[in-house]
Design a protein around this motif. Structure first.
Motif, PDB file in Angstrom:
ATOM      1  N   ASP A  21       0.845  -1.200   0.000  1.00 42.59           N
ATOM      2  CA  ASP A  21       0.000   0.000   0.000  1.00 42.59           C
ATOM      3  C   ASP A  21       0.877   1.244   0.000  1.00 42.59           C
ATOM      4  OD1 ASP A  21      -3.022   0.968   0.694  1.00 42.59           O
ATOM      5  OD2 ASP A  21      -1.499   2.284   1.554  1.00 42.59           O
ATOM      6  N   LYS A  22       0.737   2.075  -1.038  1.00 42.11           N
ATOM      7  CA  LYS A  22       1.568   3.285  -1.166  1.00 42.11           C
ATOM      8  C   LYS A  22       0.819   4.538  -0.747  1.00 42.11           C
ATOM      9  CE  LYS A  22       4.602   0.542  -3.034  1.00 42.11           C
ATOM     10  NZ  LYS A  22       5.535  -0.151  -2.138  1.00 42.11           N
ATOM     11  N   GLY A  23      -0.402   4.382  -0.280  1.00 42.82           N
ATOM     12  CA  GLY A  23      -1.158   5.537   0.202  1.00 42.82           C
ATOM     13  C   GLY A  23      -1.690   6.421  -0.913  1.00 42.82           C
ATOM     14  N   GLU A  24      -1.598   5.962  -2.136  1.00 40.83           N
ATOM     15  CA  GLU A  24      -2.077   6.760  -3.273  1.00 40.83           C
ATOM     16  C   GLU A  24      -2.395   5.805  -4.418  1.00 40.83           C
ATOM     17  OE1 GLU A  24       1.335   8.442  -5.785  1.00 40.83           O
ATOM     18  OE2 GLU A  24       2.201   8.392  -3.785  1.00 40.83           O
ATOM     19  N   ALA A  25      -3.179   6.313  -5.382  1.00 34.21           N
ATOM     20  CA  ALA A  25      -3.551   5.491  -6.535  1.00 34.21           C
ATOM     21  C   ALA A  25      -2.331   5.152  -7.389  1.00 34.21           C
ATOM     22  CB  ALA A  25      -4.576   6.248  -7.380  1.00 34.21           C
ATOM     23  N   SER A  26      -2.460   4.082  -8.154  1.00 34.58           N
ATOM     24  CA  SER A  26      -1.407   3.697  -9.089  1.00 34.58           C
ATOM     25  C   SER A  26      -1.098   4.864 -10.024  1.00 34.58           C
ATOM     26  CB  SER A  26      -1.910   2.505  -9.923  1.00 34.58           C
ATOM     27  OG  SER A  26      -1.178   2.405 -11.115  1.00 34.58           O
ATOM     28  N   PRO A  27       0.186   5.282 -10.134  1.00 42.69           N
ATOM     29  CA  PRO A  27       0.520   6.390 -11.042  1.00 42.69           C
ATOM     30  C   PRO A  27       0.070   6.125 -12.474  1.00 42.69           C
ATOM     31  CG  PRO A  27       2.350   5.932  -9.567  1.00 42.69           C
ATOM     32  CD  PRO A  27       1.355   4.825  -9.350  1.00 42.69           C
ATOM     33  N   GLY A  28       0.143   4.883 -12.908  1.00 43.51           N
ATOM     34  CA  GLY A  28      -0.297   4.551 -14.267  1.00 43.51           C
ATOM     35  C   GLY A  28      -1.781   4.815 -14.450  1.00 43.51           C
ATOM     36  N   LEU A  29      -2.576   4.515 -13.421  1.00 36.86           N
ATOM     37  CA  LEU A  29      -4.013   4.793 -13.494  1.00 36.86           C
ATOM     38  C   LEU A  29      -4.263   6.301 -13.496  1.00 36.86           C
ATOM     39  CD1 LEU A  29      -7.018   4.064 -13.431  1.00 36.86           C
ATOM     40  CD2 LEU A  29      -6.834   3.974 -10.916  1.00 36.86           C
ATOM     41  N   VAL A  30      -3.570   7.027 -12.631  1.00 39.96           N
ATOM     42  CA  VAL A  30      -3.742   8.486 -12.563  1.00 39.96           C
ATOM     43  C   VAL A  30      -3.487   9.099 -13.942  1.00 39.96           C
ATOM     44  CG1 VAL A  30      -2.787  10.615 -11.564  1.00 39.96           C
ATOM     45  CG2 VAL A  30      -3.171   8.600 -10.113  1.00 39.96           C
ATOM     46  N   ASP A  31      -2.394   8.675 -14.605  1.00 41.59           N
ATOM     47  CA  ASP A  31      -2.068   9.216 -15.928  1.00 41.59           C
ATOM     48  C   ASP A  31      -3.134   8.831 -16.945  1.00 41.59           C
ATOM     49  OD1 ASP A  31       0.173  10.205 -14.744  1.00 41.59           O
ATOM     50  OD2 ASP A  31       1.580   8.801 -15.707  1.00 41.59           O
ATOM     51  N   PHE A  32      -3.572   7.570 -16.891  1.00 39.70           N
ATOM     52  CA  PHE A  32      -4.580   7.095 -17.844  1.00 39.70           C
ATOM     53  C   PHE A  32      -5.853   7.929 -17.728  1.00 39.70           C
ATOM     54  CE2 PHE A  32      -8.144   4.347 -19.039  1.00 39.70           C
ATOM     55  CZ  PHE A  32      -7.725   3.843 -20.258  1.00 39.70           C
ATOM     56  N   ARG A 177       4.136   5.055 -15.822  1.00 40.27           N
ATOM     57  CA  ARG A 177       4.808   5.678 -14.669  1.00 40.27           C
ATOM     58  C   ARG A 177       4.445   4.831 -13.453  1.00 40.27           C
ATOM     59  NH1 ARG A 177       3.304   9.894 -11.108  1.00 40.27           N
ATOM     60  NH2 ARG A 177       1.231  10.010 -12.038  1.00 40.27           N
ATOM     61  N   SER A 178       5.405   4.632 -12.549  1.00 40.10           N
ATOM     62  CA  SER A 178       5.190   3.713 -11.424  1.00 40.10           C
ATOM     63  C   SER A 178       5.600   4.356 -10.115  1.00 40.10           C
ATOM     64  CB  SER A 178       6.044   2.454 -11.593  1.00 40.10           C
ATOM     65  OG  SER A 178       5.632   1.694 -12.691  1.00 40.10           O
ATOM     66  N   TYR A 179       5.236   3.696  -9.026  1.00 41.17           N
ATOM     67  CA  TYR A 179       5.836   4.039  -7.735  1.00 41.17           C
ATOM     68  C   TYR A 179       7.351   3.832  -7.873  1.00 41.17           C
ATOM     69  CZ  TYR A 179       1.081   2.833  -6.141  1.00 41.17           C
ATOM     70  OH  TYR A 179      -0.273   2.750  -5.995  1.00 41.17           O
ATOM     71  N   PRO A 180       8.189   4.620  -7.135  1.00 38.74           N
ATOM     72  CA  PRO A 180       9.646   4.536  -7.340  1.00 38.74           C
ATOM     73  C   PRO A 180      10.208   3.104  -7.256  1.00 38.74           C
ATOM     74  CG  PRO A 180       9.116   6.402  -5.945  1.00 38.74           C
ATOM     75  CD  PRO A 180       7.815   5.678  -6.196  1.00 38.74           C
ATOM     76  N   ASN A 181       9.736   2.283  -6.328  1.00 36.85           N
ATOM     77  CA  ASN A 181      10.348   0.953  -6.193  1.00 36.85           C
ATOM     78  C   ASN A 181       9.796  -0.058  -7.199  1.00 36.85           C
ATOM     79  OD1 ASN A 181       7.853   0.515  -5.022  1.00 36.85           O
ATOM     80  ND2 ASN A 181       8.659  -0.835  -3.408  1.00 36.85           N
ATOM     81  N   ARG A 182       8.908   0.379  -8.101  1.00 43.98           N
ATOM     82  CA  ARG A 182       8.387  -0.545  -9.121  1.00 43.98           C
ATOM     83  C   ARG A 182       8.689  -0.066 -10.546  1.00 43.98           C
ATOM     84  NH1 ARG A 182       2.298  -1.797  -7.023  1.00 43.98           N
ATOM     85  NH2 ARG A 182       2.844  -2.340  -4.886  1.00 43.98           N
ATOM     86  N   GLY A 184       9.690   0.371 -14.087  1.00 42.61           N
ATOM     87  CA  GLY A 184      10.110  -0.589 -15.110  1.00 42.61           C
ATOM     88  C   GLY A 184       9.595  -1.995 -14.888  1.00 42.61           C
ATOM     89  N   LEU A 185       8.954  -2.235 -13.761  1.00 44.29           N
ATOM     90  CA  LEU A 185       8.478  -3.591 -13.459  1.00 44.29           C
ATOM     91  C   LEU A 185       6.982  -3.756 -13.712  1.00 44.29           C
ATOM     92  CD1 LEU A 185      10.401  -4.156 -10.092  1.00 44.29           C
ATOM     93  CD2 LEU A 185      10.986  -5.029 -12.367  1.00 44.29           C
ATOM     94  N   GLU A 186       6.300  -2.638 -13.991  1.00 43.24           N
ATOM     95  CA  GLU A 186       4.857  -2.720 -14.228  1.00 43.24           C
ATOM     96  C   GLU A 186       4.572  -2.586 -15.717  1.00 43.24           C
ATOM     97  OE1 GLU A 186       2.680  -0.995 -10.320  1.00 43.24           O
ATOM     98  OE2 GLU A 186       3.571   0.510 -11.608  1.00 43.24           O
ATOM     99  N   ARG A 187       3.483  -3.186 -16.129  1.00 45.75           N
ATOM    100  CA  ARG A 187       3.002  -3.013 -17.510  1.00 45.75           C
ATOM    101  C   ARG A 187       1.498  -2.880 -17.476  1.00 45.75           C
ATOM    102  NH1 ARG A 187       6.035  -3.462 -21.999  1.00 45.75           N
ATOM    103  NH2 ARG A 187       4.813  -3.300 -23.889  1.00 45.75           N
ATOM    104  N   MET A 188       0.995  -1.897 -18.225  1.00 46.53           N
ATOM    105  CA  MET A 188      -0.462  -1.728 -18.289  1.00 46.53           C
ATOM    106  C   MET A 188      -1.008  -2.362 -19.558  1.00 46.53           C
ATOM    107  SD  MET A 188      -1.252   2.004 -16.614  1.00 46.53           S
ATOM    108  CE  MET A 188      -3.026   1.783 -16.573  1.00 46.53           C
ATOM    109  N   PHE A 189      -2.194  -2.943 -19.423  1.00 47.18           N
ATOM    110  CA  PHE A 189      -2.887  -3.597 -20.532  1.00 47.18           C
ATOM    111  C   PHE A 189      -4.297  -3.019 -20.602  1.00 47.18           C
ATOM    112  CE2 PHE A 189      -0.014  -7.250 -21.306  1.00 47.18           C
ATOM    113  CZ  PHE A 189       0.800  -7.149 -20.189  1.00 47.18           C
ATOM    114  N   TYR A 190      -4.690  -2.605 -21.799  1.00 51.68           N
ATOM    115  CA  TYR A 190      -6.017  -2.034 -22.009  1.00 51.68           C
ATOM    116  C   TYR A 190      -6.744  -2.962 -22.978  1.00 51.68           C
ATOM    117  CZ  TYR A 190      -9.317   1.808 -23.217  1.00 51.68           C
ATOM    118  OH  TYR A 190     -10.417   2.604 -23.432  1.00 51.68           O
ATOM    119  N   TRP A 191      -7.767  -3.624 -22.442  1.00 50.28           N
ATOM    120  CA  TRP A 191      -8.483  -4.668 -23.205  1.00 50.28           C
ATOM    121  C   TRP A 191      -9.938  -4.251 -23.424  1.00 50.28           C
ATOM    122  CZ3 TRP A 191      -5.820  -9.320 -24.191  1.00 50.28           C
ATOM    123  CH2 TRP A 191      -4.713  -9.627 -23.387  1.00 50.28           C
TER     124      TRP A 191
END
Ligand SMILES: C[S@@+](CC[C@H](N)C(=O)[O-])C[C@H]1O[C@@H](n2cnc3c(N)ncnc32)[C@H](O)[C@@H]1O
Length: 194
Positions: A21-32, A177-182, A184-191
């Motif tokens: 839990d990072k206390g905030e929404a996924s940065p990728g979702l915020v950007d989307f 865009r990700s939380y700092p410790n993630r 390059g490790l996340e990938r978003m998929f839009y289906w």
């Protein structure tokens, strides 16, 4: 024990062992949500919502949103943070077995697929296909890590594409865009649901 996942999520919440839990929404979702011109009349399901940060982002963008989590403590913490009561609800339940409504316009995934036991991934795909209406959307932030001992359990872009391609058409996928410790490790998929 939350039997369908093999992990005692409720106990982790009670002990405050919630490192995901990072206390905030996924940065990728915020950007989307900021970049896409979405029609916000749809209903959104956020399974494995935890303390509700992503569900709140959907509701703040105007969507009628339900956050679902297997842990009652996560749900009561999410409810305590609600600021847009008219369009946002939370309820305790098991995504693999307890979703009755089948007409969601959007399903949003963020570290639930990698949290359940890998042998339950087939059941996850069936639950996702059941709850989204034909032509509806499935937006996912997957954590692509190699770990076999989880949660989180590792997955790959290839596995994700193979598992969901029968029921959903992939519109695009990208590194968000990700939380700092993630980073390059996340990938978003839009289906889109077939
Ligand atoms: C790694 S946490 C992620 C929480 C949230 N998505 C986030 O990113 O902050 C996984 C979440 O899924 C919930 N969960 C696990 N199995 C579930 C299931 N079968 N149905 C609903 N929620 C589940 C857990 O209680 C936990 O809140």
């Amino acid at each position: 024990m939350n039997t369908s996942t093999g992990t005692d999520w409720e106990s982790l919440y009670q002990k405050n062992e919630t490192h995901w839990d990072k206390g905030e929404a996924s940065p990728g979702l915020v950007d989307f949500l900021r970049e896409e011109s979405l029609d916000s009349t749809g209903q959104v399901l956020v399974p494995g919502c935890g303390m509700g940060h992503d569900a709140r982002a959907w509701a703040n963008a105007g969507f009628v949103t339900l956050g679902l989590d297997i842990s009652p403590t996560a749900i009561s913490r999410a409810q305590a943070l609600v600021t847009v009561e008219a369009t946002l609800n939370f309820r305790q339940g098991d995504f693999l077995n307890d979703v009755e409504h089948q007409g969601y316009d959007w399903l949003f995934e963020h570290t639930l697929f990698c949290a359940i036991q890998p042998e339950l991934r087939g059941a996850y795909v069936k639950a996702a296909a059941r709850c989204v209406r034909r032509g509806g959307n499935f937006l996912a932030v997957h954590y692509l890590i190699p770990d076999e001992d989880g949660p989180p359990f590792g997955t790959t872009r290839e596995e994700v594409c193979e598992r969901f391609a029968n029921d959903f058409e992939l519109l695009r996928d990208w590194i968000p865009r990700s939380y700092p410790n993630r980073t390059g490790l996340e990938r978003m998929f839009y289906w889109r649901k077939k």
